[in-house]
Write a protein that holds these residues in place. Structure first.
Motif, short mmCIF file in Angstrom:
data_model
loop_
_atom_site.label_atom_id
_atom_site.label_comp_id
_atom_site.label_asym_id
_atom_site.label_seq_id
_atom_site.Cartn_x
_atom_site.Cartn_y
_atom_site.Cartn_z
N MET A 6 -8.74 -34.78 -3.86
CA MET A 6 -7.57 -34.28 -4.58
C MET A 6 -6.48 -35.34 -4.56
SD MET A 6 -8.54 -31.32 -5.60
CE MET A 6 -7.01 -30.65 -6.22
N HIS A 7 -5.74 -35.43 -5.68
CA HIS A 7 -4.64 -36.38 -5.80
C HIS A 7 -3.32 -35.63 -5.81
CE1 HIS A 7 -7.56 -39.52 -6.58
NE2 HIS A 7 -8.12 -38.74 -7.49
N GLU A 8 -2.24 -36.31 -5.47
CA GLU A 8 -0.92 -35.68 -5.39
C GLU A 8 -0.49 -35.05 -6.71
OE1 GLU A 8 2.15 -37.99 -3.58
OE2 GLU A 8 0.85 -38.61 -1.94
N ASP A 9 -0.91 -35.60 -7.83
CA ASP A 9 -0.51 -35.06 -9.14
C ASP A 9 -1.33 -33.84 -9.55
OD1 ASP A 9 -2.96 -36.15 -9.81
OD2 ASP A 9 -2.17 -37.53 -11.33
N GLY A 10 -2.22 -33.38 -8.67
CA GLY A 10 -3.04 -32.20 -8.97
C GLY A 10 -4.39 -32.54 -9.58
N SER A 11 -4.58 -33.77 -9.95
CA SER A 11 -5.88 -34.17 -10.49
C SER A 11 -6.86 -34.36 -9.33
CB SER A 11 -5.75 -35.45 -11.31
OG SER A 11 -5.37 -36.54 -10.49
N TYR A 12 -8.10 -34.52 -9.67
CA TYR A 12 -9.11 -34.72 -8.64
C TYR A 12 -10.20 -35.64 -9.14
CZ TYR A 12 -11.92 -31.37 -11.26
OH TYR A 12 -12.63 -30.74 -12.24
#
Length: 146
Positions: free
Chosen positions: A66-72
């Motif tokens: 998971m990435h901080e911007d909500g993407s994965y």
């Protein structure tokens, strides 16, 4: 490789046993041969059968980052496999040879020839019993089974 993985202590193990050629529930078996396996096997069953020549154990783990911007991003679980796995297991890479790289869709089934070659390279043949597991989410093992 660490030997920290003990079959009897793997709490999150989903083991899906697949006997190539097994019958659907309620369908009579026509050909002679060994009795069909259950679809799910326990860690105890696996511990008792590890090392049998027709048994192939495959780690199907993939990781979701998971990435901080909500993407994965979905990554191969090979690094975790390299750190430790069930003794004798191979690695079935859903992000690599078990997906069709030419497809615009993630995890699309590879062409039959590619799938057959990948499974043969992992030791799976017509008379193999196969146990699939994932160290993260059971869905990865189920995806290979499907």
């Amino acid at each position: 490789m660490r030997q920290s993985w003990r079959v009897s202590t793997v709490a999150s193990l989903l083991a899906i046993g697949l006997f190539v050629g097994c019958r659907a529930p309620g369908v009579e078996r026509v050909a002679a041969g060994p009795p069909p396996m259950e679809t799910l096997v326990s860690t105890e069953w696996l511990s008792e059968h590890l090392g049998e020549p027709d048994l192939v154990v495959l780690d199907c783990t993939a990781r979701v980052e998971m990435h901080e911007d909500g993407s994965y991003q979905i990554l191969s679980g090979r690094a975790g496999f390299e750190e430790g796995h069930i003794p004798g297991a191979g690695f079935a890479d859903l992000t690599g040879e078990l997906s069709d790289a030419a497809s615009p869709y993630r995890f699309a089934l590879p062409p039959p020839e590619q799938f057959a070659a990948a499974m043969a390279a992992l030791g799976v043949g017509d008379d193999s019993r196969v146990v699939l597991y994932s160290a993260t989410e059971p869905a990865w093992a189920a995806r290979v089974w499907w």
